[in-house]
Design a protein around this motif. Structure first.
Motif, PDB file in Angstrom:
ATOM      1  N   THR A   1      -7.124   8.957   1.763  1.00 32.20           N
ATOM      2  CA  THR A   1      -7.759   7.648   1.630  1.00 32.20           C
ATOM      3  C   THR A   1      -6.746   6.540   1.849  1.00 32.20           C
ATOM      4  O   THR A   1      -6.972   5.607   2.621  1.00 32.20           O
ATOM      5  CB  THR A   1      -8.419   7.516   0.244  1.00 32.20           C
ATOM      6  N   ARG A   2      -5.602   6.631   1.173  1.00 30.49           N
ATOM      7  CA  ARG A   2      -4.596   5.581   1.283  1.00 30.49           C
ATOM      8  C   ARG A   2      -4.023   5.506   2.693  1.00 30.49           C
ATOM      9  O   ARG A   2      -3.806   4.412   3.221  1.00 30.49           O
ATOM     10  CB  ARG A   2      -3.478   5.809   0.263  1.00 30.49           C
ATOM     11  N   ASN A   3      -3.779   6.647   3.305  1.00 20.86           N
ATOM     12  CA  ASN A   3      -3.247   6.619   4.671  1.00 20.86           C
ATOM     13  C   ASN A   3      -4.240   5.989   5.642  1.00 20.86           C
ATOM     14  O   ASN A   3      -3.830   5.277   6.565  1.00 20.86           O
ATOM     15  CB  ASN A   3      -2.816   8.009   5.120  1.00 20.86           C
TER      16      ASN A   3
ATOM     17  N   SER B   1       2.586   1.580  -3.475  1.00 20.46           N
ATOM     18  CA  SER B   1       1.577   1.976  -4.457  1.00 20.46           C
ATOM     19  C   SER B   1       1.204   3.447  -4.291  1.00 20.46           C
ATOM     20  O   SER B   1       1.013   4.166  -5.283  1.00 20.46           O
ATOM     21  CB  SER B   1       0.339   1.084  -4.312  1.00 20.46           C
ATOM     22  N   LEU B   2       1.121   3.910  -3.058  1.00 21.66           N
ATOM     23  CA  LEU B   2       0.853   5.326  -2.790  1.00 21.66           C
ATOM     24  C   LEU B   2       1.926   6.196  -3.428  1.00 21.66           C
ATOM     25  O   LEU B   2       1.621   7.151  -4.149  1.00 21.66           O
ATOM     26  CB  LEU B   2       0.804   5.575  -1.276  1.00 21.66           C
TER      27      LEU B   2
ATOM     28  N   THR C   1      -6.328   3.624   4.790  1.00 19.56           N
ATOM     29  CA  THR C   1      -6.259   2.195   4.478  1.00 19.56           C
ATOM     30  C   THR C   1      -5.008   1.581   5.102  1.00 19.56           C
ATOM     31  O   THR C   1      -5.063   0.499   5.693  1.00 19.56           O
ATOM     32  CB  THR C   1      -6.284   1.963   2.953  1.00 19.56           C
TER      33      THR C   1
ATOM     34  N   ASN D   1      -5.459   0.259  -8.868  1.00 13.51           N
ATOM     35  CA  ASN D   1      -4.828   1.546  -9.172  1.00 13.51           C
ATOM     36  C   ASN D   1      -3.936   1.438 -10.398  1.00 13.51           C
ATOM     37  O   ASN D   1      -3.967   2.293 -11.287  1.00 13.51           O
ATOM     38  CB  ASN D   1      -3.985   2.015  -7.989  1.00 13.51           C
TER      39      ASN D   1
ATOM     40  N   LYS E   1      -4.110  10.645  -0.901  1.00 10.22           N
ATOM     41  CA  LYS E   1      -3.249  10.425   0.262  1.00 10.22           C
ATOM     42  C   LYS E   1      -4.080  10.126   1.517  1.00 10.22           C
ATOM     43  O   LYS E   1      -3.749   9.223   2.278  1.00 10.22           O
ATOM     44  CB  LYS E   1      -2.373  11.654   0.539  1.00 10.22           C
TER      45      LYS E   1
ATOM     46  N   GLU F   1     -11.131   2.264  -3.601  1.00  8.59           N
ATOM     47  CA  GLU F   1     -10.330   1.944  -2.426  1.00  8.59           C
ATOM     48  C   GLU F   1     -11.164   2.078  -1.160  1.00  8.59           C
ATOM     49  O   GLU F   1     -11.073   1.248  -0.255  1.00  8.59           O
ATOM     50  CB  GLU F   1      -9.097   2.844  -2.327  1.00  8.59           C
TER      51      GLU F   1
ATOM     52  N   LEU G   1       0.822  -1.207   0.000  1.00  9.75           N
ATOM     53  CA  LEU G   1       0.000   0.000   0.000  1.00  9.75           C
ATOM     54  C   LEU G   1       0.859   1.262   0.000  1.00  9.75           C
ATOM     55  O   LEU G   1       0.547   2.225  -0.708  1.00  9.75           O
ATOM     56  CB  LEU G   1      -0.963  -0.006   1.185  1.00  9.75           C
ATOM     57  N   GLN G   2       1.947   1.264   0.758  1.00  3.97           N
ATOM     58  CA  GLN G   2       2.837   2.433   0.791  1.00  3.97           C
ATOM     59  C   GLN G   2       3.545   2.620  -0.552  1.00  3.97           C
ATOM     60  O   GLN G   2       3.621   3.735  -1.070  1.00  3.97           O
ATOM     61  CB  GLN G   2       3.862   2.315   1.924  1.00  3.97           C
TER      62      GLN G   2
ATOM     63  N   ALA H   1      -3.964  -2.059  -4.848  1.00  3.01           N
ATOM     64  CA  ALA H   1      -2.776  -1.634  -5.609  1.00  3.01           C
ATOM     65  C   ALA H   1      -2.907  -2.012  -7.083  1.00  3.01           C
ATOM     66  O   ALA H   1      -2.567  -1.219  -7.966  1.00  3.01           O
ATOM     67  CB  ALA H   1      -1.523  -2.256  -5.007  1.00  3.01           C
TER      68      ALA H   1
END
Length: 172
Positions: free
Chosen positions: A119-121, A35-36, A123, A159, A117, A72, A32-33, A156
């Motif tokens: 959203t991903r953070n 992919s971010l 997750t 995306n 960011k 996501e 996840l990191q 990931a």
């Protein structure tokens, strides 16, 4: 664990395409990191207006990126429900219904990056303290079984799929 360790019974084969875009060696602890970081670099390199489409009736670049954010959020919600042991079958979601509201967005690059960011953070935070038992938890979504551990790789890969679509259809 790595993507290679996923078993076909943990997800619907519909998702194979997305999962195959993630290296087999990718780790659940880092996917996840990484992919971010990849996605932010990708968005920052886009030099076309975010309202650009490649054909009439197709989503704009900004709408595709919003779709990734919304997807996501849906998958993280599924993970949360499964992690907590909720066995209530979850319905699918209609991406086109979600996208109907996208026309209200200006799709400023900085705003999309901030939303992505955030959203991903969220997750990443959800998966940060997951237990081994929660990781192998399963539930049903879109009438198919799904394990929690497949979800970070699926996010990931989804995306990556849409970044490839943007590269091939919008930026070339």
């Amino acid at each position: 664990m790595t993507r290679k360790e996923l078993q076909s019974g943990e997800y619907n084969s519909y998702y194979d395409h997305y999962l195959n875009l993630v290296p087999e060696s990718a780790s659940i602890d880092t996917i996840l990191q990484s992919s971010l970081e990849d996605t932010i670099r990708f968005i920052n390199k886009i030099d076309k207006p975010f309202d650009t489409t490649y054909a009439t009736g197709k989503w704009s670049i900004g709408e595709v990126l919003m779709h990734n954010i919304d997807t996501e959020r849906v998958f993280a919600y599924r993970a949360l429900r499964f992690m907590r042991g909720d066995q209530t079958p979850l319905p699918g979601f209609d991406q086109d219904v979600f996208a109907q509201d996208y026309s209200n967005y200006a799709f400023a690059k900085a705003d999309l990056i901030n939303s992505f960011k955030a959203t991903r953070n969220a997750t990443i935070d959800l998966f940060k303290s997951i237990t081994a038992k929660q990781l192998i938890s399963r539930g049903v979504a879109s009438e198919s079984p799904m394990s929690v551990r497949v979800i970070p790789f699926l996010i990931a890969g989804h995306n990556k799929h849409h970044e490839n679509v943007i590269r091939e259809r919008y930026l070339s």
